[in-house]
Design a protein around this motif. Structure first.
Motif, mmCIF file in Angstrom:
data_model
loop_
_atom_site.group_PDB
_atom_site.id
_atom_site.type_symbol
_atom_site.label_atom_id
_atom_site.label_comp_id
_atom_site.label_asym_id
_atom_site.label_seq_id
_atom_site.Cartn_x
_atom_site.Cartn_y
_atom_site.Cartn_z
ATOM 1 N N ASN A 169 63.019 74.199 154.805
ATOM 2 C CA ASN A 169 62.328 74.148 153.576
ATOM 3 C C ASN A 169 61.103 73.260 153.625
ATOM 4 O O ASN A 169 61.226 72.208 153.895
ATOM 5 C CB ASN A 169 63.333 73.426 152.346
ATOM 6 C CG ASN A 169 64.363 74.361 152.221
ATOM 7 O OD1 ASN A 169 64.255 75.395 152.000
ATOM 8 N ND2 ASN A 169 65.854 73.774 152.125
ATOM 9 N N ASP A 170 59.860 73.743 152.980
ATOM 10 C CA ASP A 170 58.653 72.789 153.154
ATOM 11 C C ASP A 170 58.789 72.263 151.980
ATOM 12 O O ASP A 170 58.687 72.763 150.801
ATOM 13 C CB ASP A 170 57.520 74.178 153.194
ATOM 14 C CG ASP A 170 57.403 74.675 154.678
ATOM 15 O OD1 ASP A 170 57.078 74.019 155.614
ATOM 16 O OD2 ASP A 170 57.524 75.983 154.594
ATOM 17 N N LYS A 171 58.798 70.840 152.160
ATOM 18 C CA LYS A 171 58.480 70.038 150.808
ATOM 19 C C LYS A 171 57.088 69.806 150.717
ATOM 20 O O LYS A 171 56.704 69.118 151.299
ATOM 21 C CB LYS A 171 59.361 68.696 151.162
ATOM 22 C CG LYS A 171 59.448 67.980 149.863
ATOM 23 C CD LYS A 171 60.436 66.688 150.215
ATOM 24 C CE LYS A 171 61.007 66.032 148.738
ATOM 25 N NZ LYS A 171 61.710 65.021 149.075
ATOM 26 N N LEU A 172 56.662 70.432 149.694
ATOM 27 C CA LEU A 172 55.233 70.133 149.564
ATOM 28 C C LEU A 172 54.870 68.964 148.726
ATOM 29 O O LEU A 172 53.741 68.745 149.090
ATOM 30 C CB LEU A 172 54.839 71.364 148.471
ATOM 31 C CG LEU A 172 55.310 72.952 148.856
ATOM 32 C CD1 LEU A 172 54.525 73.969 147.792
ATOM 33 C CD2 LEU A 172 54.900 73.196 150.083
ATOM 34 N N HIS A 173 55.777 68.560 148.091
ATOM 35 C CA HIS A 173 55.557 67.005 147.456
ATOM 36 C C HIS A 173 56.723 66.204 147.665
ATOM 37 O O HIS A 173 57.869 66.652 147.903
ATOM 38 C CB HIS A 173 55.318 67.319 145.735
ATOM 39 C CG HIS A 173 54.115 68.215 145.346
ATOM 40 N ND1 HIS A 173 52.887 67.562 145.382
ATOM 41 C CD2 HIS A 173 54.149 69.411 145.094
ATOM 42 C CE1 HIS A 173 51.914 68.514 145.171
ATOM 43 N NE2 HIS A 173 52.666 69.553 145.068
ATOM 44 N N PRO A 174 56.410 64.865 147.663
ATOM 45 C CA PRO A 174 57.833 64.139 147.819
ATOM 46 C C PRO A 174 58.685 64.091 146.695
ATOM 47 O O PRO A 174 59.920 64.263 147.029
ATOM 48 C CB PRO A 174 56.977 62.617 147.594
ATOM 49 C CG PRO A 174 55.273 62.794 148.127
ATOM 50 C CD PRO A 174 55.095 64.266 147.528
ATOM 51 N N GLN A 175 58.397 64.398 145.469
ATOM 52 C CA GLN A 175 59.282 64.617 144.543
ATOM 53 C C GLN A 175 59.439 66.059 144.259
ATOM 54 O O GLN A 175 58.817 66.990 144.448
ATOM 55 C CB GLN A 175 58.519 64.445 143.014
ATOM 56 C CG GLN A 175 58.332 62.643 142.904
ATOM 57 C CD GLN A 175 57.522 62.266 141.652
ATOM 58 O OE1 GLN A 175 57.458 63.286 140.767
ATOM 59 N NE2 GLN A 175 57.612 61.063 141.494
ATOM 60 N N ILE A 176 60.949 66.288 144.206
ATOM 61 C CA ILE A 176 61.357 67.891 144.417
ATOM 62 C C ILE A 176 60.620 68.548 143.157
ATOM 63 O O ILE A 176 60.708 69.688 143.131
ATOM 64 C CB ILE A 176 62.851 67.865 144.378
ATOM 65 C CG1 ILE A 176 63.267 69.354 144.735
ATOM 66 C CG2 ILE A 176 63.452 67.412 142.985
ATOM 67 C CD1 ILE A 176 63.034 69.718 146.052
ATOM 68 N N GLN A 177 60.747 67.913 141.866
ATOM 69 C CA GLN A 177 60.132 68.640 140.723
ATOM 70 C C GLN A 177 58.800 69.247 140.886
ATOM 71 O O GLN A 177 58.360 70.530 140.637
ATOM 72 C CB GLN A 177 60.349 67.867 139.379
ATOM 73 C CG GLN A 177 60.015 68.514 138.096
ATOM 74 C CD GLN A 177 59.675 67.709 137.073
ATOM 75 O OE1 GLN A 177 59.675 66.516 137.103
ATOM 76 N NE2 GLN A 177 59.253 68.319 135.881
ATOM 77 N N LYS A 178 58.151 68.588 141.647
ATOM 78 C CA LYS A 178 56.523 68.878 141.886
ATOM 79 C C LYS A 178 56.573 70.014 142.740
ATOM 80 O O LYS A 178 55.664 70.889 142.817
ATOM 81 C CB LYS A 178 55.846 67.958 142.364
ATOM 82 C CG LYS A 178 55.441 66.588 141.298
ATOM 83 C CD LYS A 178 54.699 65.672 141.692
ATOM 84 C CE LYS A 178 53.939 64.676 140.371
ATOM 85 N NZ LYS A 178 53.415 63.565 141.143
ATOM 86 N N THR A 179 57.563 69.981 144.059
ATOM 87 C CA THR A 179 57.535 71.008 144.811
ATOM 88 C C THR A 179 58.163 72.380 144.214
ATOM 89 O O THR A 179 57.376 73.481 144.128
ATOM 90 C CB THR A 179 58.718 70.813 145.881
ATOM 91 O OG1 THR A 179 58.274 69.622 146.803
ATOM 92 C CG2 THR A 179 58.786 72.257 146.871
ATOM 93 N N ALA A 180 59.072 72.434 143.126
ATOM 94 C CA ALA A 180 59.504 73.476 142.559
ATOM 95 C C ALA A 180 58.366 74.036 141.346
ATOM 96 O O ALA A 180 58.027 75.308 141.390
ATOM 97 C CB ALA A 180 60.809 73.146 141.436
ATOM 98 N N SER A 181 57.452 73.207 140.838
ATOM 99 C CA SER A 181 56.734 73.543 139.905
ATOM 100 C C SER A 181 55.572 74.150 140.720
ATOM 101 O O SER A 181 55.019 75.253 140.277
ATOM 102 C CB SER A 181 55.814 72.067 139.352
ATOM 103 O OG SER A 181 56.824 71.457 138.551
ATOM 104 N N SER A 182 55.120 73.637 141.669
ATOM 105 C CA SER A 182 54.079 74.437 142.919
ATOM 106 C C SER A 182 54.461 75.720 143.153
ATOM 107 O O SER A 182 53.650 76.562 143.214
ATOM 108 C CB SER A 182 53.836 73.528 144.062
ATOM 109 O OG SER A 182 53.139 72.192 143.551
ATOM 110 N N LEU A 183 55.662 75.926 143.577
ATOM 111 C CA LEU A 183 56.235 77.201 144.081
ATOM 112 C C LEU A 183 56.063 78.084 142.785
ATOM 113 O O LEU A 183 55.746 79.427 143.123
ATOM 114 C CB LEU A 183 57.541 77.106 144.558
ATOM 115 C CG LEU A 183 57.845 76.343 145.791
ATOM 116 C CD1 LEU A 183 59.339 76.195 146.194
ATOM 117 C CD2 LEU A 183 57.069 77.128 146.756
#
Length: 480
Positions: A169-183
């Protein structure tokens, strides 16, 4: 076991689902159709059931949710499908609850297998609801909730990992919410782009939206009985391109946006994905030219469309590959076990796992001649841990076992071997059309109800990549 937390989140997700039912009411009003009552009843039941569950469990204790996350993720998809069946039943478009549930879970898991024989006779609001289930399920129900609800800060990582159960899983941001939002932003941007391109090919806005939802979610529900076959070559090429995008790791689009080109160039899985699409498309196209007597352009378009559609588990069709030469039909069947990239919306085994398998076999050959050598398995110039290799091999073995057992179970319900194997392969891979009586020229309406429930479970298994569902049936899970 934190039962209140489980019920609380399920309630919140149901409220969330009811909001999408309101969109279908708007569609019904716009087209002056008479199915508003069906969605109104569905909205009321879903909203109040979810609201009561949410309100009555507000005092739950938050904390680590490792075990709970697997139960929540599995139940979310089942509960969403149960309540998502209501519009079909109340409107009378799919009066049988078994068929309605099958259609709904097929939509949410982006399988695209349908029991509807005359799709063009369905009202716009029902067609839109079918496509909405793809939209929600494509990137993931929990991932969408995490993306827009800060409330999911607790246990968000465990829920995200349980639903997106890929090997990496590529974690795009330290915060999981920001990763989900980016996706989700990337996902929606691609949907908008495809909608625009389809409209430039004279496809109406409604059809363009529905097909864009189905394409980027790797779903396959169409608004036409013949899927994409009757549309122009331009539209078919547009859908080919965006199906290919849907099978690409969405993190790569993010890295391109951030101008981190090196991550894109070094991604071995994407290069192999593109190579497979190119090689198999050329082979199938040549076979269509010389065996099925297609002209050059039609052979290239039909061959590439079917290859990309099945490999990415989208399931749209422009031709009945079941009527092609057995060699070509067998190639299509093999592609059902392929899958595209990890981190995409496609189903199936995924190319990353095939790479690990091949490298593991090569490593074992080397160890036979160099017993004391330490030979790491590397992908993208990085060593893959033995734990990941073990998980991949376990997944592949389990996938084959479930396919075999599932095929046997479906034959017991009365289907022939070809249709049974095709139905199980397409359900586990999230593809849609299978072989035989469930091939591209047919649908799943004629198979026994028992088979539909088995295939519904296999769709869920495939969408959550086996372990997230099967773990809750393990005695060790409940002892922990």
């Amino acid at each position: 076991m934190n039962k209140k937390a489980i019920i609380h989140i399920l309630g919140l997700i149901l409220v969330f689902e009811s909001a999408f039912m309101l969109l279908c009411i708007i569609v019904s009003i716009l087209y002056n159709e008479h199915d508003i009552r069906a969605f109104a009843y569905s909205f009321i039941i879903t909203f109040f059931t979810g609201g009561i569950c949410w309100l009555c469990t507000r005092d739950f204790e938050s904390g680590k949710m490792k075990r709970e996350s697997f139960i929540i993720v599995t139940l979310v998809w089942v509960v969403m499908s149960l309540f998502g069946s209501l519009p079909y039943v109340f409107s009378g478009t799919i009066p049988s609850f078994t068929n309605a549930f099958f259609e709904t879970i097929s939509g949410f898991t982006t399988t695209g297998a349908s029991v509807v024989s005359d799709i063009e006779a369905l009202p716009h609001c029902i067609l839109f609801w079918r496509s909405i289930t793809h939209l929600i399920g494509g990137m993931g129900i929990i991932v969408l909730a995490i993306a827009i609800l800060p409330y999911f800060g607790f246990g968000g990582m465990q829920l995200f990992s349980a639903e997106s159960a890929g090997v990496v899983n590529d974690k795009l941001h330290p915060q999981i919410q920001k990763t989900a939002s980016s996706l989700w932003r990337i996902y929606m941007l691609l949907i908008v782009l495809e909608t625009v391109f389809l409209m430039l090919g004279n496809m109406p806005l409604f059809d363009a939206l529905c097909h864009s939802f189905g394409t980027l979610a790797s779903g396959g529900f169409s608004t036409k009985n013949d899927s994409i076959a009757s549309y122009s070559p331009y539209i078919q090429y547009v859908i080919i391109v965006f199906m290919f995008f849907a099978g690409t790791n969405f993190a790569l689009f993010y890295f391109i946006w951030k101008r981190k080109w090196y991550k894109f160039k070094r991604n071995r899985e994407f290069r192999i994905y593109g190579g497979i699409v190119l090689l198999v498309s050329v082979c199938v196209s040549l076979a269509l030219m010389f065996v099925e007597h297609y002209d050059i352009e039609e052979a290239f378009r039909a061959g590439t469309f079917q290859v990309v559609s099945i490999l990415t588990s989208t399931g749209f069709a422009t031709a009945d590959y079941g009527a092609w030469h057995p060699y070509l039909t067998f190639v299509m069947f093999l592609l059902m076990f392929g899958g595209a990239c990890v981190g995409s919306t496609s189903g199936g085994v995924k190319i990353f796992r095939h790479i690990i398998l091949i490298k593991s076999i090569r490593t074992e050959f080397k160890r036979m001649t160099h017993a004391s050598a330490v030979i790491p398995i590397k992908i993208n110039s990085r060593s893959v841990s033995p734990e990941v290799v073990y998980k991949v091999l376990a997944f592949l073995v389990l996938y084959i076992i479930i396919f075999a057992v599932g095929s046997l179970a479906i034959t017991i319900t009365g289907l022939d071997i070809e249709s049974s194997m095709g139905a199980v392969a397409t359900s586990m891979g999230g593809i849609g059309p299978g072989l035989g009586v469930v091939g591209p020229a047919n649908n799943f309406s004629g198979i026994p109800d028992a088979a539909k429930w088995i295939l519904s479970f296999l769709m869920l298994l495939g969408r959550l990549e086996l372990f997230s569902v099967l773990i809750i049936f393990s005695p060790h899970f409940w002892r922990g």
